[in-house]
Design a protein around this motif. Sequence first.
Motif, PDB file in Angstrom:
ATOM      1  N   MET A 262       0.821  -1.200   0.000  1.00 28.35           N
ATOM      2  CA  MET A 262       0.000   0.000   0.000  1.00 28.35           C
ATOM      3  C   MET A 262       0.860   1.257   0.000  1.00 28.35           C
ATOM      4  SD  MET A 262      -3.128  -0.901  -0.184  1.00 28.35           S
ATOM      5  CE  MET A 262      -3.818   0.729   0.105  1.00 28.35           C
ATOM      6  N   LYS A 263       0.378   2.297  -0.644  1.00 33.67           N
ATOM      7  CA  LYS A 263       1.104   3.559  -0.721  1.00 33.67           C
ATOM      8  C   LYS A 263       1.353   4.131   0.662  1.00 33.67           C
ATOM      9  CE  LYS A 263       0.951   8.075  -2.986  1.00 33.67           C
ATOM     10  NZ  LYS A 263       0.192   8.953  -3.916  1.00 33.67           N
ATOM     11  N   ALA A 264       0.367   4.051   1.541  1.00 36.61           N
ATOM     12  CA  ALA A 264       0.496   4.601   2.891  1.00 36.61           C
ATOM     13  C   ALA A 264       1.119   3.629   3.871  1.00 36.61           C
ATOM     14  CB  ALA A 264      -0.875   5.039   3.411  1.00 36.61           C
ATOM     15  N   LYS A 265       1.544   2.452   3.370  1.00 38.38           N
ATOM     16  CA  LYS A 265       2.160   1.432   4.210  1.00 38.38           C
ATOM     17  C   LYS A 265       1.257   1.021   5.372  1.00 38.38           C
ATOM     18  CE  LYS A 265       5.901   1.225   1.789  1.00 38.38           C
ATOM     19  NZ  LYS A 265       6.162   0.039   0.950  1.00 38.38           N
ATOM     20  N   LYS A 266      -0.040   0.941   5.076  1.00 40.76           N
ATOM     21  CA  LYS A 266      -1.012   0.523   6.076  1.00 40.76           C
ATOM     22  C   LYS A 266      -1.968  -0.477   5.439  1.00 40.76           C
ATOM     23  CE  LYS A 266      -4.583   2.400   9.179  1.00 40.76           C
ATOM     24  NZ  LYS A 266      -5.298   3.618   9.592  1.00 40.76           N
ATOM     25  N   GLU A 267      -2.233  -1.578   6.118  1.00 39.52           N
ATOM     26  CA  GLU A 267      -3.112  -2.616   5.573  1.00 39.52           C
ATOM     27  C   GLU A 267      -4.468  -2.034   5.179  1.00 39.52           C
ATOM     28  OE1 GLU A 267      -3.560  -6.832   7.328  1.00 39.52           O
ATOM     29  OE2 GLU A 267      -5.387  -5.776   7.979  1.00 39.52           O
ATOM     30  N   HIS A 268      -4.973  -2.475   4.031  1.00 40.15           N
ATOM     31  CA  HIS A 268      -6.233  -1.951   3.521  1.00 40.15           C
ATOM     32  C   HIS A 268      -7.179  -3.117   3.242  1.00 40.15           C
ATOM     33  CE1 HIS A 268      -9.058   0.679   1.634  1.00 40.15           C
ATOM     34  NE2 HIS A 268      -8.860   0.211   0.396  1.00 40.15           N
ATOM     35  N   TYR A 362      -7.125   9.495  16.375  1.00 39.28           N
ATOM     36  CA  TYR A 362      -8.299   9.044  17.117  1.00 39.28           C
ATOM     37  C   TYR A 362      -9.228   8.142  16.306  1.00 39.28           C
ATOM     38  CZ  TYR A 362      -7.180  12.080  21.024  1.00 39.28           C
ATOM     39  OH  TYR A 362      -6.565  12.658  22.110  1.00 39.28           O
ATOM     40  N   ARG A 363      -9.020   8.093  14.984  1.00 42.90           N
ATOM     41  CA  ARG A 363      -9.907   7.272  14.176  1.00 42.90           C
ATOM     42  C   ARG A 363      -9.503   5.814  14.307  1.00 42.90           C
ATOM     43  NH1 ARG A 363     -11.069   8.966   8.122  1.00 42.90           N
ATOM     44  NH2 ARG A 363     -12.152  10.607   9.280  1.00 42.90           N
ATOM     45  N   ARG A 364     -10.434   4.975  14.700  1.00 41.21           N
ATOM     46  CA  ARG A 364     -10.143   3.552  14.886  1.00 41.21           C
ATOM     47  C   ARG A 364     -10.924   2.671  13.905  1.00 41.21           C
ATOM     48  NH1 ARG A 364      -6.697   5.626  17.138  1.00 41.21           N
ATOM     49  NH2 ARG A 364      -5.956   5.418  19.284  1.00 41.21           N
ATOM     50  N   THR A 365     -11.937   3.201  13.269  1.00 48.84           N
ATOM     51  CA  THR A 365     -12.774   2.404  12.381  1.00 48.84           C
ATOM     52  C   THR A 365     -12.310   2.500  10.941  1.00 48.84           C
ATOM     53  OG1 THR A 365     -15.030   2.046  11.597  1.00 48.84           O
ATOM     54  CG2 THR A 365     -14.382   4.316  12.038  1.00 48.84           C
ATOM     55  N   ASN A 366     -12.580   1.437  10.175  1.00 55.39           N
ATOM     56  CA  ASN A 366     -12.301   1.499   8.740  1.00 55.39           C
ATOM     57  C   ASN A 366     -13.603   1.545   7.936  1.00 55.39           C
ATOM     58  OD1 ASN A 366     -13.329  -1.084   8.877  1.00 55.39           O
ATOM     59  ND2 ASN A 366     -11.432  -2.121   8.310  1.00 55.39           N
ATOM     60  N   TYR A 367     -14.740   1.758   8.638  1.00 57.95           N
ATOM     61  CA  TYR A 367     -16.045   1.924   7.986  1.00 57.95           C
ATOM     62  C   TYR A 367     -16.374   0.751   7.046  1.00 57.95           C
ATOM     63  CZ  TYR A 367     -15.304   6.819   9.400  1.00 57.95           C
ATOM     64  OH  TYR A 367     -15.052   7.978  10.105  1.00 57.95           O
ATOM     65  N   LEU A 368     -15.995  -0.444   7.408  1.00 54.31           N
ATOM     66  CA  LEU A 368     -16.112  -1.567   6.480  1.00 54.31           C
ATOM     67  C   LEU A 368     -17.542  -1.786   5.995  1.00 54.31           C
ATOM     68  CD1 LEU A 368     -14.776  -3.887   4.992  1.00 54.31           C
ATOM     69  CD2 LEU A 368     -15.129  -5.313   7.018  1.00 54.31           C
ATOM     70  N   GLU A 369     -18.507  -1.812   6.908  1.00 52.89           N
ATOM     71  CA  GLU A 369     -19.885  -2.099   6.493  1.00 52.89           C
ATOM     72  C   GLU A 369     -20.481  -0.955   5.681  1.00 52.89           C
ATOM     73  OE1 GLU A 369     -21.247  -5.028   6.629  1.00 52.89           O
ATOM     74  OE2 GLU A 369     -19.345  -5.637   7.519  1.00 52.89           O
TER      75      GLU A 369
END
Length: 389
Positions: A262-268, A362-369
């Motif tokens: 990933m470009k941001a080096k964070k799992e997506h 502070y953001r912990r969610t990935n808004y998956l649903e």
Amino acid sequence: MGNLTVIKVKSIKDAGRYSDGSGLLLVVKESGAKSWLLRAQANGKRRDIGLGTYPAVSLADARDAAAEARKQIRAGEDPVAAKRAAKKAAAVIPTFRVAAKTVHDEQKGDWINSKHQSQWINTLTTFAYPIIGDRPINRVTSADVLDVLKPIWQTKPETARRVLQRIGKVLDWGYSRGHCLGEAPMRSIRAGLPRQTKRPEHFESLPHKDVASLMAMLKASDTAGRLALRFLILTAARSGEVRGATWDEIGDGIWTVPAERMKAKKEHVVPLTAAAVAVLDTAKKLRKGVVGEPIFPGPSSHKPLSDMTLTKVLRTETKDKSTVHGFRSSFRDWAAECTSFPSEIAETALAHAIPDKVVAAYRRTNYLEKRRDMMNQWADYVAPSQSTV
């Protein structure tokens, strides 16, 4: 005033040693070759110090060099040893070209894709090397960097900014390795450059209302390139993420792209719609059973498609200037114009980094649903008849 003159030095033909005074000698060999020699006492020992050949070193230059050597001797230094040390130091200081290659090689593990890797060195090869490529890295000045940037600062603004950033990376490397002393020249570069007036160039994108017709055309055959482009559009992912996707990244209704890709080096995590799953089901026919094989294989089943393959597929079906990366803009425009989903949902779907560091902390969610709902609506919009294919 010495004993020699410019005319006399030039006219001397006979072999011998001719004194200018204070130990400076013009040495003439039987062959007629001439050179400068300083005879002096250093640390109680007589030293014969070569100052260069004539006419490369003129009489005035020889006198200046002799004066500098005498100054070193008075300060308790050995001019011969100092000269040897300087030559040795110069021998280990790399040129900008060599330093750039070293930095490029050291960063190999950090590249997101091979295209970015080649672009990094290619921009320096094209724009920086002709001016500073063969210059020792410790002798690259602010003026040199400005000479590289000024011809492209207004005409190729994005490229120019990248060249500036990459030159800075190479020079920072030089300072960190002790090849350069003092202050890095990058601090004053911006002050010497005018404000860029040309607007940044964006990737050309296909209007979102035209994506559905393209998807229908792509469905005409199930080549790896066409399947990959359909999957890219349905997931709003980057080309490198799709081309590098492997079967072990696919789970139950989700595609997990590891951080290193990933470009941001964070799992997506990407929610997969029925249309996207249908593409994967078709792609399974391309499997060769090779461990770690890509979902969309290139000519060699164990290697992914090239970036140009997707571009070629797109060019075959469209005659405009739209780009593969531009489909992310098509998706983003659709989300803004045709849905009521909040901006942060669409930005998360695109795996964009959060610019506000406080919000990001502070953001912990990935808004998956919520993203699943949005991607289902996107699939219905661009591929209404492909969910069951």
